[in-house]
Design a protein around this motif. Sequence first.
Motif, PDB file in Angstrom:
ATOM      1  N   GLN A  66       0.834  -1.203   0.000  1.00  9.35           N
ATOM      2  CA  GLN A  66       0.000   0.000   0.000  1.00  9.35           C
ATOM      3  C   GLN A  66       0.869   1.253   0.000  1.00  9.35           C
ATOM      4  N   SER A 101      -1.499  -4.084  -1.527  1.00  8.64           N
ATOM      5  CA  SER A 101      -2.591  -3.228  -1.987  1.00  8.64           C
ATOM      6  C   SER A 101      -3.645  -4.052  -2.726  1.00  8.64           C
ATOM      7  N   ARG A 102      -3.208  -5.026  -3.524  1.00 10.99           N
ATOM      8  CA  ARG A 102      -4.128  -5.935  -4.209  1.00 10.99           C
ATOM      9  C   ARG A 102      -3.533  -7.330  -4.118  1.00 10.99           C
ATOM     10  N   ARG A 158      -3.583 -11.019  -5.175  1.00 10.43           N
ATOM     11  CA  ARG A 158      -4.106 -11.830  -6.267  1.00 10.43           C
ATOM     12  C   ARG A 158      -3.901 -13.301  -5.917  1.00 10.43           C
TER      13      ARG A 158
END
Length: 91
Positions: free
Chosen positions: A29, A45-46, A48
Amino acid sequence: MAFLSGLAVYFVIWWLTLFAILPIGMRTQEEDQSVVPGTVASAPSRFRGGRVMLLTTLVSGAIYGAWYVAETYFGWGFKDLPVFVPGLVQQ
């Protein structure tokens, strides 16, 4: 090799590969400059998860396949690895 033994070896290889693959391509982030209040800046932040699981399965499948070929066709196994502490291995 018995089916359950092969499955156990694959699981260990998959688990070790997961921790090697997990940080690949991860952005924090802080790097994206979008820190969510209440989280640490080093949180992803993401995440997957699907991509990580697929890549882990592919890489561990290749490693397991190489190990299976080496053991089945060439006869190389764990007993052929060098012994660093001779007193620990009973022959």
